[in-house]
Design a protein around this motif. Structure first.
Motif, PDB file in Angstrom:
ATOM      1  N   UNK A   1      30.537  31.041  37.526  1.00 30.77           N
ATOM      2  CA  UNK A   1      31.059  32.233  36.865  1.00 30.77           C
ATOM      3  C   UNK A   1      32.507  32.002  36.457  1.00 30.77           C
ATOM      4  N   UNK A   2      32.863  32.432  35.267  1.00 35.98           N
ATOM      5  CA  UNK A   2      34.218  32.234  34.767  1.00 35.98           C
ATOM      6  C   UNK A   2      34.752  33.534  34.173  1.00 35.98           C
ATOM      7  N   UNK A   3      36.060  33.670  34.211  1.00 35.82           N
ATOM      8  CA  UNK A   3      36.720  34.852  33.657  1.00 35.82           C
ATOM      9  C   UNK A   3      37.733  34.412  32.609  1.00 35.82           C
ATOM     10  N   UNK A   4      37.817  35.196  31.522  1.00 35.99           N
ATOM     11  CA  UNK A   4      38.830  34.893  30.501  1.00 35.99           C
ATOM     12  C   UNK A   4      39.905  35.976  30.443  1.00 35.99           C
ATOM     13  N   UNK A   5      40.037  36.719  31.546  1.00 36.90           N
ATOM     14  CA  UNK A   5      41.039  37.774  31.634  1.00 36.90           C
ATOM     15  C   UNK A   5      42.389  37.127  31.965  1.00 36.90           C
ATOM     16  N   UNK A   6      43.245  37.003  30.977  1.00 30.43           N
ATOM     17  CA  UNK A   6      44.533  36.319  31.161  1.00 30.43           C
ATOM     18  C   UNK A   6      45.413  37.081  32.140  1.00 30.43           C
ATOM     19  N   UNK A   7      45.424  38.415  32.036  1.00 30.85           N
ATOM     20  CA  UNK A   7      46.256  39.219  32.926  1.00 30.85           C
ATOM     21  C   UNK A   7      45.818  39.031  34.380  1.00 30.85           C
ATOM     22  N   UNK A   8      44.492  39.047  34.631  1.00 33.49           N
ATOM     23  CA  UNK A   8      43.975  38.865  35.995  1.00 33.49           C
ATOM     24  C   UNK A   8      44.335  37.471  36.519  1.00 33.49           C
ATOM     25  N   UNK A   9      44.192  36.458  35.669  1.00 34.82           N
ATOM     26  CA  UNK A   9      44.483  35.100  36.117  1.00 34.82           C
ATOM     27  C   UNK A   9      45.968  34.921  36.434  1.00 34.82           C
ATOM     28  N   UNK A  10      46.814  35.483  35.586  1.00 36.28           N
ATOM     29  CA  UNK A  10      48.259  35.348  35.804  1.00 36.28           C
ATOM     30  C   UNK A  10      48.684  36.076  37.071  1.00 36.28           C
ATOM     31  N   UNK A  11      48.152  37.277  37.267  1.00 35.93           N
ATOM     32  CA  UNK A  11      48.494  38.044  38.465  1.00 35.93           C
ATOM     33  C   UNK A  11      47.980  37.354  39.730  1.00 35.93           C
ATOM     34  N   UNK A  12      46.805  36.777  39.629  1.00 35.27           N
ATOM     35  CA  UNK A  12      46.202  36.120  40.791  1.00 35.27           C
ATOM     36  C   UNK A  12      47.063  34.978  41.290  1.00 35.27           C
ATOM     37  N   UNK A  13      47.676  34.223  40.376  1.00 36.01           N
ATOM     38  CA  UNK A  13      48.482  33.069  40.775  1.00 36.01           C
ATOM     39  C   UNK A  13      49.631  33.462  41.693  1.00 36.01           C
ATOM     40  N   UNK A  14      50.073  34.702  41.560  1.00 37.40           N
ATOM     41  CA  UNK A  14      51.167  35.172  42.417  1.00 37.40           C
ATOM     42  C   UNK A  14      50.628  35.896  43.650  1.00 37.40           C
ATOM     43  N   UNK A  15      49.680  36.773  43.396  1.00 36.52           N
ATOM     44  CA  UNK A  15      49.191  37.638  44.466  1.00 36.52           C
ATOM     45  C   UNK A  15      48.490  36.846  45.563  1.00 36.52           C
ATOM     46  N   UNK A  16      47.792  35.766  45.184  1.00 42.80           N
ATOM     47  CA  UNK A  16      47.014  35.032  46.172  1.00 42.80           C
ATOM     48  C   UNK A  16      47.903  34.452  47.267  1.00 42.80           C
ATOM     49  N   UNK A  17      49.124  34.034  46.917  1.00 42.09           N
ATOM     50  CA  UNK A  17      50.029  33.496  47.939  1.00 42.09           C
ATOM     51  C   UNK A  17      50.514  34.600  48.877  1.00 42.09           C
ATOM     52  N   UNK A  18      50.714  35.780  48.317  1.00 40.96           N
ATOM     53  CA  UNK A  18      51.106  36.913  49.167  1.00 40.96           C
ATOM     54  C   UNK A  18      49.998  37.252  50.148  1.00 40.96           C
ATOM     55  N   UNK A  19      48.743  37.239  49.657  1.00 44.08           N
ATOM     56  CA  UNK A  19      47.604  37.557  50.524  1.00 44.08           C
ATOM     57  C   UNK A  19      47.457  36.516  51.621  1.00 44.08           C
ATOM     58  N   UNK A  20      47.606  35.229  51.252  1.00 41.60           N
ATOM     59  CA  UNK A  20      47.474  34.170  52.249  1.00 41.60           C
ATOM     60  C   UNK A  20      48.583  34.237  53.292  1.00 41.60           C
ATOM     61  N   UNK A  21      49.787  34.576  52.853  1.00 45.14           N
ATOM     62  CA  UNK A  21      50.901  34.723  53.798  1.00 45.14           C
ATOM     63  C   UNK A  21      50.623  35.883  54.758  1.00 45.14           C
ATOM     64  N   UNK A  22      50.094  36.968  54.189  1.00 44.41           N
ATOM     65  CA  UNK A  22      49.760  38.124  55.018  1.00 44.41           C
ATOM     66  C   UNK A  22      48.649  37.755  56.013  1.00 44.41           C
TER      67      UNK A  22
END
Length: 984
Positions: free
Chosen positions: A845-866
């Motif tokens: 499965x793939x997504x072409x949502x640029x906003x979601x992909x860009x936000x994920x690159x930042x948010x995922x590190x916050x989630x992992x730190x949490x």
């Protein structure tokens, strides 16, 4: 932990370590590393001979569930030592033999893991002093035996034989467990030694005889006694090293061991005498008679083993009568039987293991075990012939081999039985020596068949003479060593009397000795012209005559109706059970999830309503005393109800998922209002992951089709839904109003920090006070994830095969590009057209949502730190390994949704199924680590230490357990997500 505990655990630990590190032995046979395990064990047990023979038994205790008198308690006396030496000693020779028998191309890591687990389980059986621990090891021998018999699982005969042995021996194990429970009800202890001291006080109990019968059923099934013997011949589908080890020297001796171990408790009873002696003699005669009929060498040895096990069993039965007389001259008559039984138990392990190895050599070198295709091999395999001759003559009880000594004692015990009248025996005692003598005649006949039909006479082998040669030395050394023992203990019989047999007798008949007294145990090859010697001469004369006349009378076996055989009855019963079980299951398992929910909820409602009626007078309904509620709680409750009611009326699945997620998130807010942060965090992440799973599943589902449902369908749904709601409301009211016990919450609040070193009571409960619950929960999750993985893979493989067949059929009908159905057409489009046949490629499965992909690159590190914060802070603050694993998985799910599942596989090349196993392993090892310090399983400890930069820091073993939980939860979640998130 004592050295005895270490000896029992050592094979398990070594097996798992070697299974994980087997790749290091690419250029060397794995068996060379495994050989160190039984060798070490044999050295240890040999070093205990002098101490045990001086009555200094070795023991060790590790408490497990003290309130129920269950502990990992081990005890090494003469009887245990005799079996332990067989297990470890023959284990050395079997492993050495397997190095040259088993090809390196086979799954050796599996083979040796199962073999070492079996070795450890057998040591646990013979050394356990606790009945529950003995039962655990007992069933583990059945499991590992099943795995070893089915090692070549692609052969139907192997899996069928493994299933038969498993069903019969596990059935016997359940019966034996029930007997142990009855013993506990009578004595209040599971200790075998303590029960022996109480035997005089429990014989009048109404539970005594039922316990006796149930324990004997377990012993009879494991030792292949009539009519439970049918599993042993089919178990010969196992590799020859397995047959030589399990089915001649060890596993089949477990039932004999239990009979000998419990003889001090039940031996003076007439029922014990008749069952053990009668079943043993029947098995002896039946097995020896059928062995002559067989044409497969392994089958002959299988029925020979059944016969010999019956011989030993009958001796233990006769010897148990010694306890009827107590201490005195009369009991000496029956001690001969115990002496013979213990000696033959040892002797049988030596010559029968050697014979199995010889048969393995013949099969390995000639490619067949059928005596109709063999013959004349002595000229080409003189060493193998010599070994077969020694083993066969020892089995037949011919001097000067060790089998002659125990067979003569066997005849002596049977003859002496005719001189006494006990348990209503009367004149029927003459039957005992008659059966013994006739069975020995047939024993000689099949021993001659093994030697003469295989090695002498005209060669019937299909191989040319140039390819017939002696086996390599590696295969000959183990049976050669065993045959040397057969000869050595035959010529010098007293080597065993004082060191092994007498201490074992003292363990079987302890009440017959006063103080430091010892049994007078001496063996000699020549003991004069006795009745038993004349019986042996008669056996030889008649046996040779019948062997010469075998073609004239062998057709008597053809007159027995095959439909009446026990084996056929087993298959008829099994087939009927499977048939009717399948019909009954298909009647209600019709593929409708809605129907399954109706069954589950209806049963739950009925069960709870019945419980209310049974306890109606003891229930207090709390309908007035309720906690005050706030405006926010009312709003959330109304929102919750509205979201839940909206789900059945949703027009599409996406709306239903959104409403379901809303219900979960509202519950999360309620947890927040009720000040339960741990529950709120867990609920929130579970809902997030669940919504993602729902969305991933939609990719595989067609559009939601809403038709007009029948009135009956809707009525049943409404009745079930209302009933569940009402009953669960009543449960809540009854639970809050009926308080029969003091709350345990105060105990946990007081002890969480002082006893477990944690301020977060919820986390302390999960990893310390109720760590066993958590361990079992992550095990269940692991099994569920593997089941989902297997189910999806099997489904995809079935679709793959179906599409291939459809494509090929259409391709055969036309030379043009075929028209495929929807599923096959998608495969054609996504597949590789350059391949000669249609293939499946993974389409992530793939997504072409640029906003979601860009936000994920930042948010995922916050989630992992949490997630890391939750894991490390969980012992004192909200969090822990469970929620930490879920949050980490949520971060990875976000990556999968924003990019693709393939992105996770490339960025994290981790096998999440293996990660689950690692997590479970860490949790188990953390729990088992407490055993090293003599503490119960899963005991935790903590302390405060001065660490660089960190200062005084608390370190707790619970964090290691929590790490296992973290990895297991992460592995389980991602295994499911990645498997569902991909399409083929």
């Amino acid at each position: 932990m004592s050295l005895l505990h270490a000896a029992v655990i050592f094979p398990f630990a070594a097996g798992f370590i070697l299974a994980m590190l087997h790749r290091l032995f690419r250029n060397v046979h794995l068996g060379w590393a495994v050989l160190f395990v039984p060798l070490s064990l044999f050295i240890y047990f040999t070093s205990q001979i002098s101490a045990v023979s001086e009555r200094h038994a070795i023991s060790g205790q590790i408490p497990w569930i003290p309130s129920l008198d269950i502990g990992f308690n081990l005890y090494l006396d003469g009887l245990s030592l005799l079996l332990a030496l067989l297990i470890s000693g023959i284990g050395i020779l079997v492993v050495f033999y397997s190095i040259f028998y088993m090809s390196r191309t086979e799954a050796l890591q599996r083979f040796y893991l199962y073999l070492l687990m079996f070795m450890g389980a057998m040591l646990g059986v013979v050394c356990s002093d606790n009945m529950i621990v003995l039962y655990g090891f007992w069933e583990l021998t059945s499991i590992t035996s099943f795995l070893l018999i089915a090692f070549h699982y692609k052969r139907k005969a192997s899996t069928s034989g493994a299933q038969k042995s498993f069903l019969i021996t596990v059935f016997g194990g359940f019966a034996m467990l029930a007997g142990f429970m009855l013993m506990y009800l009578m004595t209040g202890t599971f200790s075998i030694r303590a029960t022996i001291t109480e035997w005089g006080h429990i014989q009048d109990s109404p539970l005594f005889l039922p316990a006796l019968v149930l324990i004997l059923i377990g012993a009879f099934t494991k030792s292949a006694q009539f009519p439970f013997h049918i599993w042993l011949p089919d178990a010969m589908e196992a590799p020859t090293p397995v047959s030589a080890y399990l089915h001649s020297a060890t596993m089949v001796k477990a039932g004999l061991y239990v009979v000998a171990r419990f003889t001090p408790i039940f031996g003076g009873q007439g029922l014990w005498f008749w069952l053990v002696t009668g079943v043993g003699l029947l098995t002896l005669g039946y097995g020896s008679f059928l062995a002559v009929k067989k044409t497969d060498l392994k089958a002959i040895l299988a029925y020979s083993t059944i016969s010999q096990l019956g011989l030993i069993m009958s001796l233990f039965g006769i010897g148990s009568a010694a306890l009827y007389f107590g201490y005195g001259d009369s009991s000496a008559v029956y001690t001969v039987a115990i002496t013979a039984g213990l000696l033959h138990l040892f002797n049988h392990g030596t010559f029968k293991a050697a014979l199995f190895m010889v048969v393995g050599i013949v099969d390995h070198e000639r490619g067949t075990r059928d005596i109709r295709k063999l013959g004349g091999l002595a000229a080409f395999m003189p060493v193998t012939f010599s070994l077969a001759l020694i083993g066969s003559l020892a089995m037949a009880g011919i001097p000067p081999f060790n089998g002659f000594l125990s067979k003569e004692l066997f005849f002596q015990a049977m003859v002496q039985m005719t001189q006494l009248r006990i348990f209503g025996l009367g004149s029927w005692s003459i039957v005992f020596p008659v059966i013994a003598w006739l069975a020995s005649v047939f024993t000689l006949i099949y021993a001659l068949i093994i030697v003469f039909k295989t090695f002498l006479g005209r060669s019937r082998s299909e191989l040319p003479a140039g390819k017939l040669h002696e086996a390599p030395a590696g295969l000959l050394i183990p049976p050669f060593v065993l045959c040397m023992l057969v000869i050595g203990f035959g010529l010098f019989p007293d080597l065993l009397s004082g060191s092994l047999i007498e201490p074992a007798m003292a363990a079987v008949l302890p009440s017959l000795l006063n103080g430091d007294e010892r049994f007078d145990v001496h063996f000699s090859l020549w003991h004069g012209w006795t009745p038993e010697l004349f019986m042996t001469i008669g056996v030889v004369v008649l046996g040779v005559m019948l062997y010469k006349l075998l073609p004239r009378w062998r057709n008597i076996y053809e007159h027995y109706p095959q439909g009446l055989t026990i084996n056929n009855m087993y298959h008829v019963v099994l087939d009927n059970v499977q048939h009717y079980a399948r019909k009954w299951t298909e009647a209600y398992m019709n593929g409708s999830v809605r129907n399954y929910l109706v069954y589950i909820f209806s049963f739950t409602v009925a069960l709870l309503v019945y419980a209310f009626f049974r306890s109606g007078q003891n229930i207090t309904w709390n309908v007035q005393e309720h906690a005050p509620f706030s405006f926010y709680e009312v709003v959330l409750l109304l929102t919750l109800i509205a979201a839940a009611v909206s789900i059945p009326f949703a027009k599409n699945r996406l709306s239903a998922v959104i409403m379901t997620g809303a219900v979960g998130y509202v519950v999360t807010l309620l947890f927040v209002l009720f000040r339960a942060p741990d529950l709120a965090l867990t609920q929130m992440i579970v809902e997030t992951v669940s919504v993602a799973l729902f969305l991933l599943c939609f990719y595989h589902l067609p559009e939601l089709q809403r038709g007009r449902s029948s009135r009956r369908y809707l009525t049943v749904n409404m009745i079930v839904a209302i009933s569940v709601g009402i009953v669960m409301t009543l449960v809540a009211l009854a639970a809050s109003g009926t308080v029969s016990l003091d709350s345990i919450s105060s105990f946990f609040l007081q002890e969480a920090y002082s006893s477990a070193g944690g301020k977060n009571v919820v986390n302390v409960l999960l990893v310390d006070f109720r760590g066993y619950d958590t361990l079992l929960e992550i095990m269940v999750l692991g099994v569920a994830s593997l089941s989902i993985y297997s189910m999806i893979n099997l489904n995809l493989e079935a679709k793959d095969l179906g599409a291939r067949l459809k494509f090929r059929k259409k391709e055969e009908r036309t030379d043009e590009e075929p028209e495929l159905d929807d599923e096959a057409d998608n495969t054609w489009k996504y597949g590789n057209r350059e391949r000669s046949t249609l293939s499946w490629d993974t389409v992530p499965l793939q997504s072409n949502d640029v906003l979601l992909q860009t936000t994920t690159k930042v948010v995922v590190f916050i989630i992992l730190t949490f997630a890391m914060h939750l894991f490390f802070a969980g012992h004192h603050n909200p969090g822990g390994g469970f929620i930490g694993g879920l949050v980490t998985a949520a971060a990875l799910v976000l990556i999968a949704l924003a990019f693709s599942t393939d992105t996770i596989r490339k960025a994290l090349p981790i096998d999440f199924r293996s990660l689950t196993a690692i997590g479970l392993g860490i949790a188990l090892l953390t729990g088992a680590g407490s055993l090293l310090f003599g503490a119960p399983f899963l005991s935790q400890t903590f302390g405060y230490f001065e660490l660089p930069l960190l200062g005084e820091t608390e370190l707790a073993t619970a964090m290691l357990f929590d790490l296992g939980v973290y990895l297991a939860v992460l592995g389980v979640t991602m295994t499911i997500i990645l498997q569902i998130g991909e399409d083929r």
